[in-house]
Design an enzyme around this catalytic site. Sequence first.
Site, PDB file in Angstrom:
ATOM      1  N   LYS A 165      -2.557   6.664   1.672  1.00 26.84           N
ATOM      2  CA  LYS A 165      -2.223   7.188   2.592  1.00 26.84           C
ATOM      3  C   LYS A 165      -1.963   8.275   2.745  1.00 26.84           C
ATOM      4  O   LYS A 165      -0.308   7.950   3.041  1.00 26.84           O
ATOM      5  CB  LYS A 165      -1.673   5.707   3.530  1.00 26.84           C
ATOM      6  CG  LYS A 165      -2.751   5.949   4.850  1.00 26.84           C
ATOM      7  CD  LYS A 165      -1.949   4.602   5.877  1.00 26.84           C
ATOM      8  CE  LYS A 165      -2.264   4.371   7.210  1.00 26.84           C
ATOM      9  NZ  LYS A 165      -3.186   5.081   7.763  1.00 26.84           N
TER      10      LYS A 165
ATOM     11  N   GLU B 157     -16.268   6.423   5.038  1.00 31.72           N
ATOM     12  CA  GLU B 157     -15.347   5.276   5.998  1.00 31.72           C
ATOM     13  C   GLU B 157     -15.461   7.081   6.935  1.00 31.72           C
ATOM     14  O   GLU B 157     -16.052   8.178   6.735  1.00 31.72           O
ATOM     15  CB  GLU B 157     -14.869   5.305   5.391  1.00 31.72           C
ATOM     16  CG  GLU B 157     -13.249   6.170   4.839  1.00 31.72           C
ATOM     17  CD  GLU B 157     -11.939   5.719   4.723  1.00 31.72           C
ATOM     18  OE1 GLU B 157     -11.377   5.135   5.415  1.00 31.72           O
ATOM     19  OE2 GLU B 157     -10.906   5.946   3.344  1.00 31.72           O
TER      20      GLU B 157
ATOM     21  N   ARG C 191       0.457  -1.427  -0.116  1.00 27.66           N
ATOM     22  CA  ARG C 191      -0.088   0.427  -0.223  1.00 27.66           C
ATOM     23  C   ARG C 191       0.876   1.136  -0.052  1.00 27.66           C
ATOM     24  O   ARG C 191       0.950   1.654  -0.905  1.00 27.66           O
ATOM     25  CB  ARG C 191      -0.905  -0.133   1.060  1.00 27.66           C
ATOM     26  CG  ARG C 191      -1.792   0.994   0.832  1.00 27.66           C
ATOM     27  CD  ARG C 191      -3.278   0.768   2.398  1.00 27.66           C
ATOM     28  NE  ARG C 191      -2.506   1.010   3.637  1.00 27.66           N
ATOM     29  CZ  ARG C 191      -3.451   0.630   4.613  1.00 27.66           C
ATOM     30  NH1 ARG C 191      -4.240   0.339   4.423  1.00 27.66           N
ATOM     31  NH2 ARG C 191      -2.936   0.783   5.806  1.00 27.66           N
TER      32      ARG C 191
HETATM   33  N1  PLP Z   1      -9.108   4.308   6.914  1.00 26.32           N
HETATM   34  C1  PLP Z   1      -8.236   5.269   6.607  1.00 26.32           C
HETATM   35  C2  PLP Z   1      -8.447   6.516   6.558  1.00 26.32           C
HETATM   36  C3  PLP Z   1      -7.262   4.964   7.831  1.00 26.32           C
HETATM   37  O1  PLP Z   1      -6.582   6.183   8.180  1.00 26.32           O
HETATM   38  C4  PLP Z   1      -6.684   3.989   8.286  1.00 26.32           C
HETATM   39  C5  PLP Z   1      -5.298   3.741   9.073  1.00 26.32           C
HETATM   40  O2  PLP Z   1      -4.601   3.051   8.701  1.00 26.32           O
HETATM   41  C6  PLP Z   1      -8.014   3.253   8.219  1.00 26.32           C
HETATM   42  C7  PLP Z   1      -8.814   3.324   7.060  1.00 26.32           C
HETATM   43  C8  PLP Z   1      -7.170   1.354   8.473  1.00 26.32           C
HETATM   44  O3  PLP Z   1      -6.252   1.173   8.293  1.00 26.32           O
HETATM   45  P1  PLP Z   1      -5.553  -0.843   8.151  1.00 26.32           P
HETATM   46  O4  PLP Z   1      -6.778  -1.024   8.392  1.00 26.32           O
HETATM   47  O5  PLP Z   1      -4.700  -1.434   7.279  1.00 26.32           O
HETATM   48  O6  PLP Z   1      -5.162   0.362   8.988  1.00 26.32           O
HETATM   49  C1  COI Z   2      -4.000   3.932  11.534  1.00 23.85           C
HETATM   50  O1  COI Z   2      -4.751   3.112  12.453  1.00 23.85           O
HETATM   51  O2  COI Z   2      -2.747   3.221  11.300  1.00 23.85           O
HETATM   52  C2  COI Z   2      -3.723   4.605  11.262  1.00 23.85           C
HETATM   53  O3  COI Z   2      -2.823   5.198  10.139  1.00 23.85           O
HETATM   54  C3  COI Z   2      -4.939   5.452  11.890  1.00 23.85           C
HETATM   55  C4  COI Z   2      -4.681   6.559  12.265  1.00 23.85           C
HETATM   56  C5  COI Z   2      -5.598   7.912  11.974  1.00 23.85           C
HETATM   57  C6  COI Z   2      -4.073   6.816  13.136  1.00 23.85           C
END
Ligand code: PLP
Ligand code: COI
Length: 342
Positions: free
Chosen positions: A184, A220, A82
Amino acid sequence: MQKKDIKWDELGFGYQPTDFRFEARWKDGEWSEGQLTDNPNIELTEAACVFHYAQCCFEGLKAYETVNGDIVTFRPDQNATRMSKSATRLEMPPFPEDKFVKAVEAVVRANASWVPPFGTGATMYIRPVMIGSGPQIGVAPAHEFIFRIFVMPVGAYFKGAVKPLKLQVADYDRAAPRGTGDIKAGLNYAMSLHPTMEAHRAGYAENIYLDPATRTYVEETGGANILFVNKEGKLIVPKSDTILPSITRRSLVTVAKDILGLEVEERTVRFDEIKDMAECALCGTAAVLAPVGMIHSEAGDIYLPSGMDEMGPICKKLRETLTGIQMGEIEGPAGWVHKIEL
Ligand code: PLP
Ligand code: COI
């Protein structure tokens, strides 16, 4: 190994410098090998591209101490992939994915005494970040970049952890159609700061963003994906090109289908369907799986039938199974749990 003297069960989700971080630099068309450093600071030119044109992206993953005392990370290869996508979209040179995983291992190993002991409820949060560090005044990508990975022990992202949250529907959009919502990029979070503070001032834990094109579908929140359980016990997962492809959400879909035998629908979800759902939760690395009890919108308040005291039964099973896999108590799919050799 002697662990740090920390009140692990009192940790919140905040920055704490630890002993070592990894740093690599891109200059003259290539990444340096990179190394561990004990310096938490970066010195940058005032003209660094990141300051003006927000050329940066980041990742988030965790390390856990398992029931057997091993230290593991969860699907770090997925974060590597990612981050490559985020970097490419922002005209930054992706850090090689195999080296990303090795660098995560090196930083966690070097800070092993900071990994919270099994059973404390705390975990180690790992934050890889890449910035355009070279000077840039015309709007163009930098020519120099810094990639860092640092770590810190953390507790729950949302206060109260498993107490149902109150959310509001944001008046603002999180991402543009065909924009950067699916990567991200730091800029996605910059734009969320004001809506987030408005939500907090109004007494809500987070914002739900609707689809930016029509404001009809659920997208989201600022830092986590959202999911629902309908009254037939099916997991309903919003699908959209403008949300971050959460690794936690994709893992929960597999847990639901292959381990818990639930039916799963991944599809667009209209906001006006939420009033008929049985359970709702946020999911992400930081959020883990955090139940939602109430959602405020201009159309009125929705109270989920699971209530404001307890997590709904299906969310509870999903959370327990996922964290059980991460902590080595439940066997998960091959390759999910990545052991760090100390
Ligand atoms: N959506 C957003 C906007 C996020 O910042 C995060 C955090 O990483 C997620 C979803 C969840 O992603 P992940 O499960 O890969 O941490
Ligand atoms: C994560 O869950 O890793 C994120 O980057 C979310 C952040 C808002 C702390």
